[in-house]
Design an enzyme around this catalytic site. Structure first.
Site, PDB file in Angstrom:
ATOM      1  N   LYS A 116      -1.262 -16.232  -3.703  1.00 56.97           N
ATOM      2  CA  LYS A 116      -0.845 -14.873  -4.613  1.00 56.97           C
ATOM      3  C   LYS A 116       0.496 -15.132  -4.917  1.00 56.97           C
ATOM      4  O   LYS A 116       0.940 -14.528  -6.270  1.00 56.97           O
ATOM      5  CB  LYS A 116      -1.072 -13.787  -3.569  1.00 56.97           C
ATOM      6  CG  LYS A 116      -2.324 -13.399  -3.031  1.00 56.97           C
ATOM      7  CD  LYS A 116      -3.514 -13.255  -4.054  1.00 56.97           C
ATOM      8  CE  LYS A 116      -4.899 -13.656  -3.432  1.00 56.97           C
ATOM      9  NZ  LYS A 116      -5.919 -14.060  -4.191  1.00 56.97           N
ATOM     10  N   GLU A 200       5.875  -5.819  -2.204  1.00 59.20           N
ATOM     11  CA  GLU A 200       5.786  -5.374  -3.471  1.00 59.20           C
ATOM     12  C   GLU A 200       6.056  -3.775  -3.632  1.00 59.20           C
ATOM     13  O   GLU A 200       5.832  -3.063  -2.377  1.00 59.20           O
ATOM     14  CB  GLU A 200       4.399  -5.588  -3.754  1.00 59.20           C
ATOM     15  CG  GLU A 200       3.976  -6.694  -4.704  1.00 59.20           C
ATOM     16  CD  GLU A 200       2.421  -6.805  -4.964  1.00 59.20           C
ATOM     17  OE1 GLU A 200       1.938  -7.843  -5.365  1.00 59.20           O
ATOM     18  OE2 GLU A 200       1.646  -5.704  -4.796  1.00 59.20           O
ATOM     19  N   HIS A 235     -11.720  -0.886   1.281  1.00 57.24           N
ATOM     20  CA  HIS A 235     -11.740  -2.153   0.445  1.00 57.24           C
ATOM     21  C   HIS A 235     -13.144  -2.699   0.217  1.00 57.24           C
ATOM     22  O   HIS A 235     -13.028  -3.880  -0.224  1.00 57.24           O
ATOM     23  CB  HIS A 235     -10.668  -3.422   0.851  1.00 57.24           C
ATOM     24  CG  HIS A 235      -9.199  -2.631   1.112  1.00 57.24           C
ATOM     25  ND1 HIS A 235      -8.449  -2.353   0.147  1.00 57.24           N
ATOM     26  CD2 HIS A 235      -8.370  -2.626   1.976  1.00 57.24           C
ATOM     27  CE1 HIS A 235      -7.522  -2.051   0.373  1.00 57.24           C
ATOM     28  NE2 HIS A 235      -7.510  -2.203   1.785  1.00 57.24           N
ATOM     29  N   ARG A 292     -14.907 -15.862  -9.120  1.00 55.38           N
ATOM     30  CA  ARG A 292     -16.368 -16.140  -8.964  1.00 55.38           C
ATOM     31  C   ARG A 292     -17.142 -15.185 -10.012  1.00 55.38           C
ATOM     32  O   ARG A 292     -16.407 -14.269 -10.306  1.00 55.38           O
ATOM     33  CB  ARG A 292     -16.544 -15.607  -7.553  1.00 55.38           C
ATOM     34  CG  ARG A 292     -15.886 -14.193  -7.220  1.00 55.38           C
ATOM     35  CD  ARG A 292     -16.370 -13.531  -5.871  1.00 55.38           C
ATOM     36  NE  ARG A 292     -16.078 -12.190  -5.735  1.00 55.38           N
ATOM     37  CZ  ARG A 292     -14.874 -11.875  -5.376  1.00 55.38           C
ATOM     38  NH1 ARG A 292     -13.867 -12.552  -5.077  1.00 55.38           N
ATOM     39  NH2 ARG A 292     -14.650 -10.540  -5.397  1.00 55.38           N
TER      40      ARG A 292
HETATM   41  C1  MV4 Z   1      -1.823  -2.453  -3.867  1.00 51.67           C
HETATM   42  C2  MV4 Z   1      -1.880  -1.001  -3.843  1.00 51.67           C
HETATM   43  C3  MV4 Z   1      -0.756  -0.355  -4.218  1.00 51.67           C
HETATM   44  N1  MV4 Z   1       0.555  -1.094  -4.500  1.00 51.67           N
HETATM   45  N2  MV4 Z   1      -0.368  -2.903  -4.336  1.00 51.67           N
HETATM   46  C4  MV4 Z   1      -6.201  -3.322  -2.332  1.00 51.67           C
HETATM   47  C5  MV4 Z   1      -6.971  -4.738  -2.820  1.00 51.67           C
HETATM   48  C6  MV4 Z   1      -5.830  -5.888  -3.113  1.00 51.67           C
HETATM   49  N3  MV4 Z   1      -6.458  -6.690  -4.022  1.00 51.67           N
HETATM   50  C7  MV4 Z   1      -4.797  -4.889  -3.710  1.00 51.67           C
HETATM   51  N4  MV4 Z   1      -4.747  -3.654  -3.376  1.00 51.67           N
HETATM   52  C8  MV4 Z   1      -3.851  -2.827  -3.532  1.00 51.67           C
HETATM   53  N5  MV4 Z   1      -2.654  -3.262  -3.596  1.00 51.67           N
HETATM   54  C9  MV4 Z   1       0.467  -2.296  -4.421  1.00 51.67           C
HETATM   55  N6  MV4 Z   1       1.670  -2.780  -4.665  1.00 51.67           N
HETATM   56  C10 MV4 Z   1      -2.944  -0.443  -3.509  1.00 51.67           C
HETATM   57  C11 MV4 Z   1      -4.090  -1.279  -3.404  1.00 51.67           C
HETATM   58  C12 MV4 Z   1      -5.366  -0.657  -2.892  1.00 51.67           C
HETATM   59  C13 MV4 Z   1      -6.234  -0.808  -3.791  1.00 51.67           C
HETATM   60  C14 MV4 Z   1      -6.370  -1.626  -4.737  1.00 51.67           C
HETATM   61  C15 MV4 Z   1      -7.735  -1.769  -5.633  1.00 51.67           C
HETATM   62  C16 MV4 Z   1      -8.868  -1.003  -5.086  1.00 51.67           C
HETATM   63  C17 MV4 Z   1      -8.854  -0.228  -4.097  1.00 51.67           C
HETATM   64  C18 MV4 Z   1      -7.548  -0.029  -3.442  1.00 51.67           C
HETATM   65  C19 MV4 Z   1      -7.446   0.761  -2.168  1.00 51.67           C
HETATM   66  C20 MV4 Z   1      -6.352   0.903  -1.486  1.00 51.67           C
HETATM   67  C21 MV4 Z   1      -5.178   0.111  -1.844  1.00 51.67           C
END
Ligand code: MV4
Length: 503
Positions: A116, A200, A235, A292
């Site tokens: 990442k 972040e 998630h 994928r």
């Molecule tokens: C985040 C975020 C808020 N701020 N990054 C969750 C899965 C991963 N791929 C990244 N995710 C998140 N990253 C920052 N800087 C909130 C999430 C997140 C989220 C993202 C996508 C779909 C559902 C989620 C549920 C909770 C938190």
């Protein structure tokens, strides 16, 4: 074109890939663990090879056995589906060495998008908006503290080797930073074997909007628009749709171009998904690449008319991408609900056991991608996804009605499923108005109770329907639909639904 493909997966996605092979005149080879001897994918494929005991590490994740199965059956290519070996650069490299075509990205691209922090560096250089934060791993707490101060609290700790939400935590104050980092590093170490974490800016209650992209081996790239995937629980995505209620044509255009650029600078080939977060002000940020075929790919297929699995196979066989961006468009609206074998009223614990009866919904604009059948024992060893119900309709409102109606018509007896939970999500006023954010389930469904009832009436009607349907199939004769002697469980159920007393 390939003559034979091995599918290194199980369940609904293996069945989906076998179908694509069949339509393309390609022979399919299924692999199965001892728990999946009777699996639907085993019955559908032209050939099937046992690859070991039920635990995935000894079967679906065992690269030696899978490569040996491809060798033994003369399969020229392997489709990994999703999960298991799908995003594993070592497996992709192993296939490259063995002269077997891996139906997915090259190993270098897989390595890049799996890291990442490296991916953030690469994307920032390419002018893709990334979430404000660190672009390298720090060595000491003081560096993290300084970065956090610069970014501004709250910050999010993420594992560099992570993804999909594992090992993430939010930190609101400086006092919480050290314990958060220590816990995050410990978790990252045990989950990914790599303790690297970075910070972040924390984006509150964002939307998750991802773009489907296809890239051929000579660098031609198209995007197939977005999928809104904000409705998640821990998630795990539950409902996905396209178009996203949050995008304007102008924003869609900009995000689509950014998504293509992401694959271009990653040297990526085959199908990929670029995940973005969208904040309250509709600013978008690159999150990660899912390298994928995704579970939710059907909503894209229904609105664009493109068969993504067939495209993957064509690209892997070295064909030139035959799609032009100008010719692609989205038509209507598609929604997918994931049907899981779990008990939403009992802490979402997985539910296994025998499927005593199954009636899949049908009808105009209704697609059911399943890996199940009546009489099959759902094993405990794997992801509890049973099937996906996907609908298409002209408008979002019509698609909501259609998927609700299809779920009313969906009967699975013998195991618990999340269908009634899904119905409550789709019929929630906030869902209907398109207010889908990542906090949706937490805000509206904490402590949810199943109000579908009176349960007894419903179960009786369902059991009767099951009996009725199996009788009818067995006898291949249609009983009279009118008259005293012709009890119709469907009519009884229908009357009960609209509040009339049944005769
Ligand atoms: C985040 C975020 C808020 N701020 N990054 C969750 C899965 C991963 N791929 C990244 N995710 C998140 N990253 C920052 N800087 C909130 C999430 C997140 C989220 C993202 C996508 C779909 C559902 C989620 C549920 C909770 C938190």
């Amino acid at each position: 074109m390939f003559k034979k493909i091995l599918i290194a997966n199980r369940g609904e996605i293996a069945c989906r890939i076998i179908r694509a092979c069949r339509e393309m005149g390609i022979a399919s080879v299924a692999v199965f663990s001892e728990a999946d001897r009777a699996g639907l994918h085993v019955q559908m494929a032209d050939q099937a090879v046992g690859i070991g005991p039920p635990p995935a590490v000894e079967s679906y994740l065992d690269t030696d056995r899978i490569v040996a199965a491809a060798r033994a059956t003369g399969a020229e290519a392997i489709h990994p589906g999703y999960g298991f070996l799908a995003e594993n650069p070592e497996f992709s490299r192993r296939c490259e060495k063995e002269g077997i075509v891996f139906i997915g990205p090259n190993s270098r691209a897989l390595e890049l998008v799996g890291d990442k922090v490296r991916a953030r560096q690469t994307m920032e250089k390419a002018g893709i908006p990334i979430i404000p934060g660190m672009k390298r791993i720090a060595a000491e707490l003081s560096e993290y503290a300084a970065e956090a101060k610069k970014i501004g609290y709250p910050v999010m700790i993420k594992a560099s080797a992570g993804g999909g939400g594992k090992g993430m935590r939010v930190v609101y104050t400086e006092e919480d930073l050290r314990p958060g980092l220590e816990a995050g590093q410990r978790e990252a170490k045990s989950a990914f074997g790599d303790e690297s974490v970075y910070l972040e800016k924390y984006i509150e209650n964002p939307r998750h909007v991802e773009f489907q992209v296809l890239a051929d081996n000579d660098g031609r790239i198209v995007h197939l628009f977005e999928r809104e995937c904000s409705i998640q629980r821990r998630h795990q995505k539950i409902v996905e749709e396209t178009p996203s209620p949050a995008l304007t044509p102008e924003l869609r255009q900009r995000m689509g171009e950014a998504a293509k650029k992401v694959l271009e600078v990653a040297g990526y080939n085959n199908a990929g998904t670029v995940e973005f977060l969208l904040d309250k002000n509709r600013e978008f940020y690159f999150l990660e690449v899912n390298a994928r075929l995704q579970v939710e790919h059907p909503v894209t297929e229904l609105t664009t008319g493109v068969d993504l699995v067939q495209q993957q196979i064509r690209i892997a066989a070295g064909e030139k991408l035959a799609l032009n961006q100008e010719d692609l468009s989205q038509r209507g609206h598609a929604i997918e609900c994931r049907i899981y074998a779990e008990d939403p009223a009992g802490g979402f614990l997985p539910s296994s056991g025998k499927i005593l009866f199954l009636k899949e919904p049908k009808g105009p604009g209704v697609r059911h991608d399943g890996g199940i059948y009546s009489g099959w024992d759902v094993p405990i060893y794997y992801d509890p996804i049973l099937a996906k119900l996907i609908v298409w309709a002209e408008t979002r409102e019509a698609a909501c009605r259609r998927i609700l109606s299809a779920m009313d018509d969906y009967i699975i007896l013998g195991i618990k499923t999340n269908i009634s939970f899904l119905k409550d999500i789709i019929s929630h006023p906030s869902f209907l108005e398109g207010a889908t954010t990542t906090g949706f389930i937490k805000s509206h469904f904490e402590g949810w109770e199943d109000k579908e009832g009176p349960e007894e009436t419903l179960m009786l009607a369902l059991a009767a329907a099951a009996f009725f349907d199996s009788q009818r199939t067995r006898e291949a004769g249609v009983p009279p639909l009118r008259g005293k002697e012709a009890f119709s469980p469907w009519r009884a159920l229908g009357k009960w639904r609209i509040g009339e007393k049944s005769d």
